[in-house]
Design a protein around this motif. Sequence first.
Motif, PDB file in Angstrom:
ATOM      1  N   ASN A 129       0.848  -1.186   0.000  1.00 59.46           N
ATOM      2  CA  ASN A 129       0.000   0.000   0.000  1.00 59.46           C
ATOM      3  C   ASN A 129       0.885   1.239   0.000  1.00 59.46           C
ATOM      4  OD1 ASN A 129      -2.266  -1.586   0.104  1.00 59.46           O
ATOM      5  ND2 ASN A 129      -2.590  -1.343   2.299  1.00 59.46           N
ATOM      6  N   VAL A 130       0.581   2.166  -0.889  1.00 59.87           N
ATOM      7  CA  VAL A 130       1.344   3.417  -0.991  1.00 59.87           C
ATOM      8  C   VAL A 130       0.371   4.579  -0.966  1.00 59.87           C
ATOM      9  CG1 VAL A 130       2.927   4.781  -2.403  1.00 59.87           C
ATOM     10  CG2 VAL A 130       3.166   2.293  -2.339  1.00 59.87           C
ATOM     11  N   ARG A 131       0.645   5.562  -0.110  1.00 61.60           N
ATOM     12  CA  ARG A 131      -0.225   6.736  -0.022  1.00 61.60           C
ATOM     13  C   ARG A 131       0.000   7.627  -1.240  1.00 61.60           C
ATOM     14  NH1 ARG A 131      -2.898   9.230   4.187  1.00 61.60           N
ATOM     15  NH2 ARG A 131      -1.873   7.906   5.743  1.00 61.60           N
ATOM     16  N   GLY A 132      -1.098   8.181  -1.773  1.00 64.90           N
ATOM     17  CA  GLY A 132      -0.988   9.078  -2.914  1.00 64.90           C
ATOM     18  C   GLY A 132      -2.317   9.718  -3.243  1.00 64.90           C
ATOM     19  N   SER A 133      -2.277  10.739  -4.068  1.00 62.93           N
ATOM     20  CA  SER A 133      -3.501  11.460  -4.434  1.00 62.93           C
ATOM     21  C   SER A 133      -4.164  10.891  -5.685  1.00 62.93           C
ATOM     22  CB  SER A 133      -3.183  12.950  -4.654  1.00 62.93           C
ATOM     23  OG  SER A 133      -2.209  13.105  -5.676  1.00 62.93           O
ATOM     24  N   SER A 134      -3.428  10.090  -6.452  1.00 66.41           N
ATOM     25  CA  SER A 134      -3.988   9.490  -7.661  1.00 66.41           C
ATOM     26  C   SER A 134      -3.180   8.254  -8.035  1.00 66.41           C
ATOM     27  CB  SER A 134      -3.980  10.480  -8.826  1.00 66.41           C
ATOM     28  OG  SER A 134      -2.647  10.752  -9.239  1.00 66.41           O
ATOM     29  N   ALA A 135      -3.784   7.412  -8.845  1.00 64.35           N
ATOM     30  CA  ALA A 135      -3.095   6.206  -9.294  1.00 64.35           C
ATOM     31  C   ALA A 135      -1.880   6.563 -10.140  1.00 64.35           C
ATOM     32  CB  ALA A 135      -4.059   5.323 -10.092  1.00 64.35           C
TER      33      ALA A 135
ATOM     34  N   VAL B 219       1.065   7.576  -7.895  1.00 65.05           N
ATOM     35  CA  VAL B 219       1.677   6.414  -7.259  1.00 65.05           C
ATOM     36  C   VAL B 219       2.475   5.611  -8.286  1.00 65.05           C
ATOM     37  CG1 VAL B 219       1.217   4.214  -6.117  1.00 65.05           C
ATOM     38  CG2 VAL B 219      -0.039   6.274  -5.434  1.00 65.05           C
ATOM     39  N   ALA B 220       1.911   5.446  -9.483  1.00 65.38           N
ATOM     40  CA  ALA B 220       2.619   4.714 -10.534  1.00 65.38           C
ATOM     41  C   ALA B 220       3.932   5.396 -10.876  1.00 65.38           C
ATOM     42  CB  ALA B 220       1.742   4.598 -11.778  1.00 65.38           C
ATOM     43  N   GLU B 221       3.915   6.714 -10.899  1.00 67.85           N
ATOM     44  CA  GLU B 221       5.130   7.479 -11.191  1.00 67.85           C
ATOM     45  C   GLU B 221       6.190   7.228 -10.121  1.00 67.85           C
ATOM     46  OE1 GLU B 221       7.549   9.791 -13.458  1.00 67.85           O
ATOM     47  OE2 GLU B 221       5.447   9.347 -13.965  1.00 67.85           O
ATOM     48  N   GLN B 222       5.760   7.189  -8.864  1.00 63.07           N
ATOM     49  CA  GLN B 222       6.696   6.920  -7.774  1.00 63.07           C
ATOM     50  C   GLN B 222       7.288   5.517  -7.882  1.00 63.07           C
ATOM     51  OE1 GLN B 222       5.579   8.301  -3.685  1.00 63.07           O
ATOM     52  NE2 GLN B 222       3.605   8.764  -4.642  1.00 63.07           N
ATOM     53  N   VAL B 223       6.422   4.545  -8.178  1.00 61.10           N
ATOM     54  CA  VAL B 223       6.885   3.167  -8.271  1.00 61.10           C
ATOM     55  C   VAL B 223       7.872   3.001  -9.425  1.00 61.10           C
ATOM     56  CG1 VAL B 223       6.188   0.776  -8.712  1.00 61.10           C
ATOM     57  CG2 VAL B 223       4.788   2.232  -7.233  1.00 61.10           C
ATOM     58  N   LEU B 224       7.537   3.576 -10.573  1.00 63.44           N
ATOM     59  CA  LEU B 224       8.389   3.436 -11.755  1.00 63.44           C
ATOM     60  C   LEU B 224       9.690   4.216 -11.647  1.00 63.44           C
ATOM     61  CD1 LEU B 224       5.656   3.548 -14.533  1.00 63.44           C
ATOM     62  CD2 LEU B 224       6.994   1.573 -13.808  1.00 63.44           C
ATOM     63  N   SER B 225       9.773   5.092 -10.655  1.00 67.92           N
ATOM     64  CA  SER B 225      11.024   5.832 -10.446  1.00 67.92           C
ATOM     65  C   SER B 225      12.069   4.962  -9.758  1.00 67.92           C
ATOM     66  CB  SER B 225      10.765   7.090  -9.605  1.00 67.92           C
ATOM     67  OG  SER B 225      10.418   6.745  -8.261  1.00 67.92           O
TER      68      SER B 225
ATOM     69  N   ILE C 269       9.341   5.161  -0.912  1.00 64.94           N
ATOM     70  CA  ILE C 269       8.229   5.919  -1.505  1.00 64.94           C
ATOM     71  C   ILE C 269       6.973   5.820  -0.640  1.00 64.94           C
ATOM     72  CG2 ILE C 269       9.131   5.662  -3.841  1.00 64.94           C
ATOM     73  CD1 ILE C 269       7.078   3.443  -4.315  1.00 64.94           C
ATOM     74  N   GLY C 270       7.154   5.380   0.596  1.00 62.24           N
ATOM     75  CA  GLY C 270       6.023   5.329   1.524  1.00 62.24           C
ATOM     76  C   GLY C 270       5.269   4.025   1.533  1.00 62.24           C
ATOM     77  N   GLY C 271       5.844   2.982   1.002  1.00 63.05           N
ATOM     78  CA  GLY C 271       5.163   1.691   0.963  1.00 63.05           C
ATOM     79  C   GLY C 271       4.994   1.085   2.350  1.00 63.05           C
ATOM     80  N   THR C 272       3.850   0.482   2.581  1.00 62.56           N
ATOM     81  CA  THR C 272       3.566  -0.169   3.862  1.00 62.56           C
ATOM     82  C   THR C 272       2.745  -1.430   3.603  1.00 62.56           C
ATOM     83  OG1 THR C 272       2.652   0.140   6.079  1.00 62.56           O
ATOM     84  CG2 THR C 272       1.456   1.148   4.254  1.00 62.56           C
ATOM     85  N   LYS C 273       2.584  -2.256   4.637  1.00 66.60           N
ATOM     86  CA  LYS C 273       1.845  -3.527   4.492  1.00 66.60           C
ATOM     87  C   LYS C 273       2.366  -4.307   3.285  1.00 66.60           C
ATOM     88  CE  LYS C 273      -0.750  -1.930   7.799  1.00 66.60           C
ATOM     89  NZ  LYS C 273      -0.450  -2.278   9.191  1.00 66.60           N
ATOM     90  N   ILE C 274       3.660  -4.500   3.231  1.00 74.72           N
ATOM     91  CA  ILE C 274       4.300  -5.142   2.086  1.00 74.72           C
ATOM     92  C   ILE C 274       4.185  -6.665   2.206  1.00 74.72           C
ATOM     93  CG2 ILE C 274       6.457  -5.396   0.794  1.00 74.72           C
ATOM     94  CD1 ILE C 274       7.314  -2.682   1.993  1.00 74.72           C
ATOM     95  N   LEU C 275       3.603  -7.275   1.196  1.00 72.57           N
ATOM     96  CA  LEU C 275       3.443  -8.729   1.157  1.00 72.57           C
ATOM     97  C   LEU C 275       4.286  -9.307   0.027  1.00 72.57           C
ATOM     98  CD1 LEU C 275      -0.458  -8.955   1.520  1.00 72.57           C
ATOM     99  CD2 LEU C 275       1.248  -8.926   3.345  1.00 72.57           C
ATOM    100  N   VAL C 276       4.950 -10.408   0.302  1.00 77.28           N
ATOM    101  CA  VAL C 276       5.781 -11.080  -0.697  1.00 77.28           C
ATOM    102  C   VAL C 276       5.301 -12.522  -0.825  1.00 77.28           C
ATOM    103  CG1 VAL C 276       8.110 -11.780  -1.355  1.00 77.28           C
ATOM    104  CG2 VAL C 276       7.761  -9.622  -0.119  1.00 77.28           C
TER     105      VAL C 276
END
Length: 221
Positions: free
Chosen positions: A99-105, A108-114, A163-170
């Motif tokens: 889960n990543v906090r953000g104002s829009s998908a 968040v996608a931009e943060q992940v792809l960075s 990037i603020g990720g939490t509740k990380i499941l693998v």
Amino acid sequence: MNENGLKNVTFSTADGELEAAPAMGIADAILDLVSSGTTLRESNLKEIEGGVVLESQAVLVASRKSLIQRKGTLDVTREILERLVAHRRPDVQFKVTANVRGSSAEEVAEQVLSQPSLSGLQGPTVSPVFCKRNGIVAADYYDIVTCVPKKELNKSILQLRAIGGTKILVSPLTYIFDEETPRWNELLSKLAIKAKDAHASGGLSHFLPASMPRVSQAYPS
């Protein structure tokens, strides 16, 4: 063993969890079939340098005539090929959800792809996580799903946290299917069959070539 200066060596057979034998004091070394080496590492064992006794591979052998003439044979063969190829690919990948906090998908996608380790097979899947606060339903977090290389798992977790990720499941993957399987297309090519005709019902006898040797596909262990 004698040629290498090892004396008083005794060989014995065993069934079951052979990897546990050294830890139990039953054996000083084991000779076992190894594919990925995961079980060995989990048992704190390592391959002895130069200790490979025999290398092998699985080979799928079929009759060209049966593949083309017998109804349903080609379909079964495709399923076998698809599963073999798809089952081998997850050996180097983990599925990661967070889960990543953000104002829009898009944000968040931009943060992940960075982050270089989080791009996944084609890109992350991003979807809103709805929470109810003070009677109002809102999407404060976004759930991301991606695949990461096993060897970069720890690095990927750190990048998610950055990037603020939490509740990380693998979780492990069982199969990874592509849009097309190269092995299948290779087989069709050997049979001189077009892909669009491979699903024809009632057999493919009209494609039968003059010579009908066996067709084989090799899968390195």
